[in-house]
Design an enzyme around this catalytic site. Sequence first.
Site, short mmCIF file in Angstrom:
data_model
loop_
_atom_site.label_atom_id
_atom_site.label_comp_id
_atom_site.label_asym_id
_atom_site.label_seq_id
_atom_site.Cartn_x
_atom_site.Cartn_y
_atom_site.Cartn_z
CG ASP A 167 6.91 11.58 -0.28
OD1 ASP A 167 5.54 11.14 -0.22
OD2 ASP A 167 7.19 12.45 -1.09
N GLY B 247 2.45 11.93 -16.79
CA GLY B 247 1.25 11.07 -16.42
C GLY B 247 1.85 9.34 -16.17
CB ALA B 248 4.86 7.98 -17.00
N GLY B 249 4.15 8.71 -13.57
CA GLY B 249 4.81 8.36 -12.28
C GLY B 249 6.36 8.61 -12.18
CG LEU B 250 8.53 7.99 -15.01
CD1 LEU B 250 9.15 7.48 -16.40
CD2 LEU B 250 9.06 6.90 -13.85
CB SER B 251 9.10 12.90 -10.81
OG SER B 251 8.72 12.69 -9.65
CD GLU C 228 3.78 18.98 -7.90
OE1 GLU C 228 3.04 18.24 -8.42
OE2 GLU C 228 5.21 19.09 -8.25
CG ASP D 183 7.87 13.11 -6.80
OD1 ASP D 183 8.27 12.02 -6.21
OD2 ASP D 183 6.73 13.28 -7.09
CE1 TYR E 145 0.94 11.59 -3.62
CE2 TYR E 145 0.14 13.40 -2.44
CZ TYR E 145 1.16 12.55 -2.65
OH TYR E 145 2.38 12.44 -1.98
C1 GLA Z 1 4.06 11.27 -5.63
C2 GLA Z 1 4.09 12.47 -4.73
C3 GLA Z 1 5.25 12.02 -3.81
C4 GLA Z 1 5.03 10.68 -3.31
C5 GLA Z 1 4.66 9.52 -4.27
C6 GLA Z 1 4.10 8.44 -3.58
O1 GLA Z 1 4.98 10.99 -6.68
O2 GLA Z 1 4.51 13.56 -5.61
O3 GLA Z 1 5.49 12.90 -2.89
O4 GLA Z 1 4.17 10.86 -2.19
O5 GLA Z 1 3.83 10.20 -5.06
O6 GLA Z 1 5.36 7.65 -3.04
#
Ligand code: GLA
Length: 344
Positions: free
Chosen positions: A26, A108-112, A145, A157, A206
């Site tokens: 992204d 901390g689960a990757g769900l924004s 952010e 996200d 990241y």
């Molecule tokens: C996180 C970042 C996003 C994207 C993803 C990986 O969620 O916030 O902008 O880069 O990682 O796809």
Amino acid sequence: MTSPSSFVTREATVPCRVNLIGEWIDFNGGTVLPMALAPSATVQITANGTGLDCIKSTHFAMSQNFAIDAPAQDHWSDYVRGALQYARGRHWIESGQDVSVDSTIPVGAGLSSSAAIIIATLKAASIGLADLDGEALAFAAKDIENTFIGVPCGIMDQMAVALGTPGTVLALDTRDCSYSLLDLPQTWSIVVIHSGVRRALSDGRYRVRRDQCLEAAAALGVDYLCDASLLSIDALEEPLVNRARHATSEAARSRDAIAALRTGDRSRFGRLMNESHDSLRDDMEVSVPDIDQLVCDAVSLGADGARITGAGFGGCIVALVEPERMEDWWSALKLRHPSIERVV
Ligand code: GLA
């Protein structure tokens, strides 16, 4: 001092998201396919007339007075603080707010969860004062952010949680933020499973991956790494060649996935998810062994596809499963991995 008539509570609820495919592209010029999920964050803001701000959350077990100008403290409340500073800078709110945060999103689960909290705070703070559409909210949240929190994330996200509704996939071109909303076919079940491995984007990994992508794009003379030609990539050295291979292949997978979604081709979409996971593990190097095993078992037990989702380094996997198989499949997977939890 705030007048008692403005002690009214302003409230907003924002969903979280899972990314179905289009990972780590992204900020590389790719198209991504996130989908909003039912777990959500709710923020209530009430002026308290004291000039002192207080963030409360039973979910996060916290009640803390804070100065609005305080910098980020590497704490979840930074997301609220950053959004409140933004709102204060635009005169939507004065000093002296009680801010209550509730959330059903695993952290901390990757769900924004962070994008959801920031956008819920911005939405609540701007009610009746600024007419922000989803895109404006998303851009503001990304700015917070990037600058206040210090995570150089892309726009996926924020757009997903600001514009998405559960069950609808957002096909988002991250170059110009144009998008289409696509319905998930009825014969597809998306399952999101927390591996139990927690991670934080603020720990620096990241930024390292992102910088490598930007460095690879600069070395290849393209604005976006997704535009690099496969032939040119081989001139790069490791790890830049790996990052470039991931970005270009993931961009192609994401395009194919949109076609598979439109035609309801579940097995093709599933295959693309599996290839995406392999690429995230081998080329982007953002997976961990426990999650590789979980993905492998999810597929061998009958999912059409499965992959790590979000930034990686832990968190959730997303799997595509035929609805009729779902219950047996889930029981068998849980038997092999007793500590996993199903989010949806
Ligand atoms: C996180 C970042 C996003 C994207 C993803 C990986 O969620 O916030 O902008 O880069 O990682 O796809």
